[in-house]
Write a protein that holds these residues in place. Sequence first.
Motif, short mmCIF file in Angstrom:
data_model
loop_
_atom_site.label_atom_id
_atom_site.label_comp_id
_atom_site.label_asym_id
_atom_site.label_seq_id
_atom_site.Cartn_x
_atom_site.Cartn_y
_atom_site.Cartn_z
N ASN A 78 0.83 -1.21 0.00
CA ASN A 78 0.00 0.00 0.00
C ASN A 78 0.86 1.26 0.00
O ASN A 78 0.55 2.24 -0.68
CB ASN A 78 -0.92 0.01 1.22
N THR A 79 1.95 1.22 0.77
CA THR A 79 2.85 2.37 0.81
C THR A 79 3.56 2.53 -0.53
O THR A 79 3.71 3.66 -1.03
CB THR A 79 3.88 2.22 1.94
N CYS A 80 3.99 1.42 -1.11
CA CYS A 80 4.63 1.48 -2.44
C CYS A 80 3.68 2.08 -3.47
O CYS A 80 4.10 2.86 -4.34
CB CYS A 80 5.05 0.08 -2.88
N ALA A 81 2.40 1.71 -3.39
CA ALA A 81 1.42 2.23 -4.34
C ALA A 81 1.29 3.74 -4.23
O ALA A 81 1.08 4.44 -5.22
CB ALA A 81 0.06 1.56 -4.10
N LYS A 82 1.44 4.26 -3.01
CA LYS A 82 1.29 5.69 -2.80
C LYS A 82 2.52 6.47 -3.25
O LYS A 82 2.41 7.58 -3.77
CB LYS A 82 1.04 5.98 -1.31
N ALA A 345 8.68 2.13 2.26
CA ALA A 345 7.61 1.13 2.29
C ALA A 345 7.68 0.28 3.55
O ALA A 345 6.64 -0.08 4.12
CB ALA A 345 7.69 0.25 1.04
N SER A 346 8.89 -0.04 4.00
CA SER A 346 8.99 -0.80 5.26
C SER A 346 8.55 0.05 6.44
O SER A 346 7.96 -0.46 7.40
CB SER A 346 10.43 -1.30 5.46
N GLY A 347 8.79 1.37 6.36
CA GLY A 347 8.26 2.27 7.38
C GLY A 347 6.74 2.28 7.35
O GLY A 347 6.07 2.33 8.40
N GLY A 348 6.16 2.22 6.14
CA GLY A 348 4.71 2.14 6.02
C GLY A 348 4.16 0.85 6.58
O GLY A 348 3.08 0.83 7.21
N ALA A 349 4.89 -0.26 6.40
CA ALA A 349 4.47 -1.55 6.97
C ALA A 349 4.48 -1.49 8.49
O ALA A 349 3.56 -2.00 9.15
CB ALA A 349 5.39 -2.66 6.46
N PHE A 350 5.51 -0.87 9.07
CA PHE A 350 5.60 -0.74 10.52
C PHE A 350 4.47 0.14 11.05
O PHE A 350 3.79 -0.21 12.03
CB PHE A 350 6.96 -0.14 10.89
N GLY A 351 4.24 1.29 10.39
CA GLY A 351 3.15 2.17 10.81
C GLY A 351 1.79 1.49 10.68
O GLY A 351 0.92 1.64 11.54
N GLY A 352 1.59 0.72 9.58
CA GLY A 352 0.34 0.00 9.39
C GLY A 352 0.12 -1.05 10.46
O GLY A 352 -1.01 -1.24 10.95
N ALA A 353 1.19 -1.77 10.83
CA ALA A 353 1.07 -2.77 11.90
C ALA A 353 0.69 -2.10 13.23
O ALA A 353 -0.10 -2.65 14.00
CB ALA A 353 2.39 -3.53 12.04
#
Length: 481
Positions: A78-82, A345-353
């Motif tokens: 999702n972060t990559c898409a943005k 994107a990994s930062g987005g994964a952490f924030g999403g979690a």
Amino acid sequence: MLDPIAILAVGIILVVGGIIGFKLHPFLALLLGAFVVACLTPSSQIEQFGLSKGMDAAAALAYSKKSIGERIATEFGNTCAKIGILIAMAAIIGKCMLESGAAERIIRALLKLTGIKKAPFAFLFGSFFLGIPVFFDTVIFLMIPLAKAMTLRIGKDYLLLILCIMSGAAMANSLVPPAPGPLFLIGEMGIPIGLMMMCGIVVGLFTISAGYLFSVWANKKMPIELRDSLDAKLEDLKTIAAKEDKHLPGLLVSLLPVLIPLVLIITDTIMTNFMNLDHSSTQSSWMNPLYAVIRFLGDKNIAIILGGVAALLVMAKNKKQKNDSLTPFVQTALMSGGGIIMITASGGAFGGALQQTGISAEIAQMTAGYQMALIPMAFFISAVVRTAQGSATVALITASGILSGMANQANLAFNPVYIGLAIGCGSKLVPWMNDAGFWIFCKLSDLTEKEALKTISPLLVVMGLTGLVVILIGAKLFPLI
């Protein structure tokens, strides 16, 4: 079952400790943090999170049964898409502008206009007003190459210039519509868009002035020199800086990679948010074809792709050897941009979690009966949500949802716009490793993680607190009721 606050604490320790203490690459530390946070989050909480996002009961249940790896990968994607296309194309634009001499031409024109001493003001106010119609990330992408070229020209103050860019873009993003967060906020709280724009600009000018003073202080206390990076070698930049004007591209041509996405995005924003147009209402109108074209070209991804095409054309015309291929330039830029995409994107994964733990709902419950004045309470709620999960937009949405009822029903002694402004200022505190914008700025500017935490984070704290003081004074002296 661990409380969301406890899970948040574990995530913070893992990410910050891993990057600073154990020297882990940010990509690995952030993914590790996301994995551990996801493991500690019970499925019932994930189901509740799905319901809060508008899923029906069956979809939320199915979402909670997804594997940990799948949920992390989804947030990563999702972060990559943005930001994926934006970062990749911005890397190409930056590389081409630096290598072709376009950035150098713009800086020379800017110096003639402002002089060396006032150059930081041009970056400060330019970023602020660009940040009103244009996404924060896009402003950063477009301005950082200019800051590098300016530093080579004046020979100092790199940290001052990049902090001025951050100051202007960050505050406009949370205070002035039509930025997405403020647009949602005014709809939720019933604040007129014109009033929010006017007051947001006034408060924003106070906050960026405080940001400028902090930037000057930080630049003196811990000056950071411009460094070699994969896509901008200092030796190459110095060679370009030594060129005569006649060997550089023209000013208008140099500006095209920036102006094209800027004009397209602003035009789309004006038509969408201020002219009340949509496809259905203009279906039989002569404006429908024009509107459709603007909507297509004004999409941030399309606009920046067109800016990238313009940058490549400028590069093709001004490269050293006319027969040289552009492929090496693009490859170098994408190698640099690819690393930024992975970390972001990994930062987005952490924030999403972290969001899936229910941290926002937990904070809302903790503050439901908080008996403090509405303005500082709005600031506090927004700041805690932002610090906890990393997204300023989520902080704006959460805080406005909590406070909209009180703002609309309470017998206020001031206009609700002040509560909206307090939420916007609070959403700036505190950027760190769970924030995608933190990583974009950190990697594009070539700051280390420790340098970013010592400069970017306190910069936004200073501006946010300044905004709160200005809002409290404004509500007392100019209640607007």
